[in-house]
Design an enzyme around this catalytic site. Structure first.
Site, PDB file in Angstrom:
ATOM      1  N   ASP A 197      46.757 -95.689  -8.947  1.00 21.19           N
ATOM      2  CA  ASP A 197      45.332 -95.734  -8.602  1.00 21.19           C
ATOM      3  C   ASP A 197      45.285 -95.331  -7.064  1.00 21.19           C
ATOM      4  O   ASP A 197      46.493 -95.398  -6.286  1.00 21.19           O
ATOM      5  CB  ASP A 197      44.940 -97.442  -8.844  1.00 21.19           C
ATOM      6  N   GLU A 198      44.109 -94.944  -6.871  1.00 21.73           N
ATOM      7  CA  GLU A 198      43.731 -94.776  -5.255  1.00 21.73           C
ATOM      8  C   GLU A 198      44.639 -93.822  -4.635  1.00 21.73           C
ATOM      9  O   GLU A 198      45.306 -94.076  -3.634  1.00 21.73           O
ATOM     10  CB  GLU A 198      43.591 -96.073  -4.817  1.00 21.73           C
ATOM     11  N   VAL A 199      44.728 -92.775  -5.274  1.00 29.58           N
ATOM     12  CA  VAL A 199      45.962 -91.768  -4.756  1.00 29.58           C
ATOM     13  C   VAL A 199      45.220 -90.974  -3.639  1.00 29.58           C
ATOM     14  O   VAL A 199      44.687 -89.764  -3.819  1.00 29.58           O
ATOM     15  CB  VAL A 199      46.489 -90.887  -5.831  1.00 29.58           C
TER      16      VAL A 199
END
Length: 485
Positions: free
Chosen positions: A148-150
């Site tokens: 997530d949230e790369v």
């Protein structure tokens, strides 16, 4: 009236990258999780996992030992809680990439959050992490690989060069790394199905998702922690994933850690509404696609942020959310059951109260944290900003110049000393309670963030009072310019 739950699997998320509880506390709280309706745990170890070999430097000072991990798994099994371990393998890699030994694997050299997917060594690193975690979780049916949230993906030098080729895109880069990690899990640990957070997949076109091969490798976990999430939009997103070839999905709500990075007390009504809306999503999305739900309980927003609501403080919110999901809603009978299970006379949904904080493990921490959260700062403000003697006779102007009418010391000092003594005693009681659940570093951090600033303001006022009360040296007269003959 409440009804049956569409979520047959209800996993409680333990975010251990901040204030990881002692195993002794987990032994007390796991039976309550089970009684409340949980049948699984999603354990995000981050730097509390006992990595070995070249990965040993990832361990935090109070990381669990291998025997403690085994004990946690044993306690979970005793309480019929299936365990899914979570290993970040793409974004949120701060706990790895902050170390000099791995800094060269950052996507952007300045930021330690995202892994460089172009480096073969990067895949080898996360494969080694996965293998060590799975070695201690033999038999796990799922492994969550994060993703997530790369942030800043595609902004590194290698990515910029790669993206110059016409057929390449950030979406392709993201899917490629996810596929590589998931393929490793499938090959080395065939009994475990990889899970991924879904935020990086939401905007990728259906055709590209379908062609990537990822739907045959992973099960997405759709997350949204808002109290006003778009139910129809989530149902459409589920349909999109079904069309792309994903056969099973998971939902992720929240019971704490999602309403502010320094939140001390969870707003229960917000979290119950969030879970009620996930029930609505399940009711109108594709039938039987949702395998289960994860109730996330974030302890930090990321590796470098402050602590948010401590686990014992979040128990009433968790209880309300679990019972809501178990019974298909939050009717009055469900609320009554929560109060009975926690031993509390009244579940406060819209505010916070420390009256009768409960009889569950850690309820003393909840009562004391509530006192601090609601009254400490305001009581100090009452003295420093609204007491007429302080504001009228010992303002910042007076304090800097050490000026005060002596009689005013008799008005100010007793009240400040009394307030400081009362809150110092409460802080000591809270520190003792926290030490039963957490290690020294977490206790020190929470107190320094939430208690010491206010106590320090009182201590500073007393110090300034003492200095102003001391006889002040007479001012030195200016040198005379008169000439003496």
């Amino acid at each position: 009236m409440s009804g049956a739950s569409p979520f047959k699997m209800r996993f409680v998320h333990l975010d251990l990258k901040g204030a990881p509880p002692k195993v002794s506390y987990l032994s007390e709280i796991f039976p309550l999780f089970h009684a409340l309706g949980a049948n699984g745990l999603l354990i995000e170890y981050e730097d509390t996992f006992p990595y070995e070999g070249p990965l040993k430097l990832l361990r935090a000072p109070h990381a669990y030992s291998p025997s403690e991990v085994k004990e946690i798994l044993h306690l979970a099994a005793q309480n019929e809680l299936e365990v899914i371990p979570l290993v970040q393998t793409f974004g949120h890699m701060e706990f790895v990439l902050k170390h000099e030994a791995f800094a060269h694997l950052r996507e952007v050299a300045l930021f330690p959050n995202t892994l460089n997917p172009h480096e073969a060594e990067a895949l080898a690193l996360v494969a080694a992490m996965v293998d060590q975690v799975m070695e201690l979780h033999a038999g796990a049916r799922w492994l969550h690989i994060g993703c997530d949230e790369v942030y800043y993906l595609g902004e590194g030098e290698a990515s910029r060069r790669w993206l110059q080729q016409e057929e390449n895109s950030k979406a392709k880069l993201c899917l490629s790394h996810m596929r590589a990690v998931a393929s490793h899990v499938r090959a080395r640990h065939p009994a475990a199905t990889p899970l991924v957070w879904d935020d990086m997949l939401r905007d990728i076109p259906e055709a590209q998702l379908s062609a990537s091969g990822l739907p045959q490798l992973v099960e997405p976990v759709l997350w949204d922690y808002g109290a006003d999430l778009d139910v129809g939009g989530k149902a459409l997103l589920m349909e999109k994933y079904r069309e792309c070839g994903f056969t099973r999905l998971w939902a992720a709500s929240a019971f704490k850690g999602a309403t502010g990075p320094n939140q001390a007390l969870p707003p229960i009504e917000h979290h119950v509404r969030n879970n009620v809306q996930w029930l609505q999503v399940a009711a109108c999305g594709p039938a039987d696609m949702l395998r289960g739900v994860v109730l996330t309980g974030w302890q930090r927003y990321d590796h470098f942020s402050v602590l948010c609501e401590l686990l014992p403080v979040g128990v009433p919110s968790l209880a309300a959310c679990l019972q809501c999901l178990l019974h298909g809603g939050f009717a009055e009978d469900v609320r009554t059951r929560v109060e009975t299970l926690l031993g509390i006379p009244n579940l406060e949904m819209t505010g916070f109260t420390s009256e009768g904080a409960g009889a569950f493990p850690g309820s003393d921490i909840l009562a004391l944290v509530t006192q601090v959260g609601l009254h400490l700062c305001s009581s100090v403000d009452e003295v420093l900003q609204r007491d007429r003697y302080v504001t009228g006779w010992f303002s910042p102007y007076h304090r800097r110049r050490k000026l005060i009418h002596p009689v005013m010391i008799q008005h100010i000092r007793p009240r400040v000393l009394s307030l400081l003594a009362r809150w110092s005693a409460q802080a000591q009681e809270l520190e003792t309670a926290l030490h039963r659940v957490f290690h020294e570093d977490a206790v020190a951090e929470w107190l320094e963030e939430n208690v010491q600033p206010s106590l320090g303001r009182l201590q500073a006022l007393l110090q300034d009072l003492g200095q102003a009360a001391e006889p002040q040296p007479a001012p030195t007269p200016p040198p005379s310019t008169e000439l003496w003959l």
